[in-house]
Design an enzyme around this catalytic site. Structure first.
Site, short mmCIF file in Angstrom:
data_model
loop_
_atom_site.label_atom_id
_atom_site.label_comp_id
_atom_site.label_asym_id
_atom_site.label_seq_id
_atom_site.Cartn_x
_atom_site.Cartn_y
_atom_site.Cartn_z
N ILE A 19 16.72 44.66 26.32
CA ILE A 19 17.59 43.73 25.63
C ILE A 19 17.09 42.32 25.95
CG2 ILE A 19 19.65 45.19 25.50
CD1 ILE A 19 20.71 44.00 28.00
N ASP A 20 17.38 41.39 25.07
CA ASP A 20 16.85 40.04 25.22
C ASP A 20 17.31 39.38 26.52
OD1 ASP A 20 15.68 40.28 22.72
OD2 ASP A 20 17.42 39.43 21.69
N LYS A 21 16.54 38.39 26.94
CA LYS A 21 16.84 37.64 28.16
C LYS A 21 18.29 37.17 28.21
CE LYS A 21 15.81 33.24 30.43
NZ LYS A 21 15.00 31.99 30.38
#
Length: 303
Positions: free
Chosen positions: A137-139
């Site tokens: 999942i994105d930062k």
């Protein structure tokens, strides 16, 4: 380096090579075999085949497994919010702002660095930079993800991702009041040709499907639940922006003028469900929204 040689007999004539080899190497998935073909690790009669190659009688197949690279990413004593752990998997609630795996220019402070300190074993399938990482999942997206401790677990979890049987639910705060209670966005995604940091709706891109449901409406905002049918990079962020309701705080696809001072998009991976790779039973993990997310929702409710 490990090498195997097979000669195809009449009974296997016409079988796809990826299916044929995944049935021989029971601990390897078809997606793993396909990846091995792409890396020139499989030859048929001295030539590199395609994954859909149909076998012929007396074909000579050579399969070469390279030794896993020694991990050179440093282990770091970083606190982790572990929801569940056993001999095969670790389920983590990732906080907003943490990068999942190292990348050029950012080799420290990631989830992988923390996992290497916490775990003695992680799967080697994704190499030295992404050990154990099945999905990401994105930062600036928080929430639950599963990490594989061995290659068998990794392969089985990857198959569930590929056939879309893994349950993934996200909560997001978006700009605007969505009129419809529910909707489906079915738009193909690919890398934005003008800006390589972005994804975009591109004809001929990979199919991407997002199901959304409005949970609450506020003055100028909506809280939604998104269920992923596919899992493309930035899928929810691009899809919601494409229908005029970008995520609050999204630095790539959101509005320039933001009401709240936050670090990144308001997106939380709330629920993850899958068949356990060795217990063969369905397991599901649900996480609470992070504090900053709840605080903003409370403000909107009071308005």
């Amino acid at each position: 380096m490990e090498k195997h040689v097979f000669v195809v007999d009449e009974s296997d004539k016409g079988a796809r090579i990826d299916k044929y080899l995944s049935e021989i190497f029971v601990d390897k998935s078809r997606s793993f075999i396909q990846g091995l073909i792409e890396k020139d690790g499989i030859e048929v009669n001295g030539k590199i085949p395609k994954s859909n190659y149909k076998l012929k009688t007396f074909d000579k197949i050579e399969v070469t497994f390279s030794e896993p690279e020694v991990l050179n990413v440093e282990a770091e004593d970083i606190p982790l919010n572990i929801l569940y752990e056993d001999a095969d998997i670790v389920v983590v609630n990732k906080e907003q702002g943490m990068v999942v795996h190292p990348a050029p220019g950012n080799y420290n402070g990631t989830l992988v660095n923390a996992l290497l300190y916490h775990c003695t074993d992680l799967s080697s399938i994704n190499g030295i930079i992404r050990p154990g990482i099945v999905h990401r999942i994105d930062k600036d997206t928080s929430g639950v993800l599963v990490v594989a401790k061995n290659d068998e677990a990794h392969n089985k979890l990857s198959e569930q991702l590929k056939d879309h049987s893994m349950k993934r639910e996200y909560y997001a705060l978006v700009e605007g009041r969505i009129k419809n209670d529910k909707g489906i966005i079915d738009k193909p995604l690919a890398r934005n040709k003008k800006d390589r940091l972005k994804m975009g709706i591109v004809e001929g891109g990979k199919r991407a499907v997002t199901h959304y449901e409005v949970l609450e409406r506020y003055n100028g905002f909506s809280l939604i639940k998104c269920v992923l049918e596919t899992g493309r990079t930035h899928q929810i962020r691009v899809h919601m922006a494409s229908i005029g309701f970008p995520l609050v705080g999204d630095p790539l696809y959101g509005f320039k003028k933001q009401k709240f001072k936050i670090n990144g998009q308001m997106l939380h991976a709330k629920t993850l469900g899958f068949i356990h790779p060795t217990k063969n039973e369905y397991v599901e993990f649900t996480t609470e929204l992070p504090e900053y997310f709840r605080t903003i929702l409370d403000k909107l409710r009071k308005e």
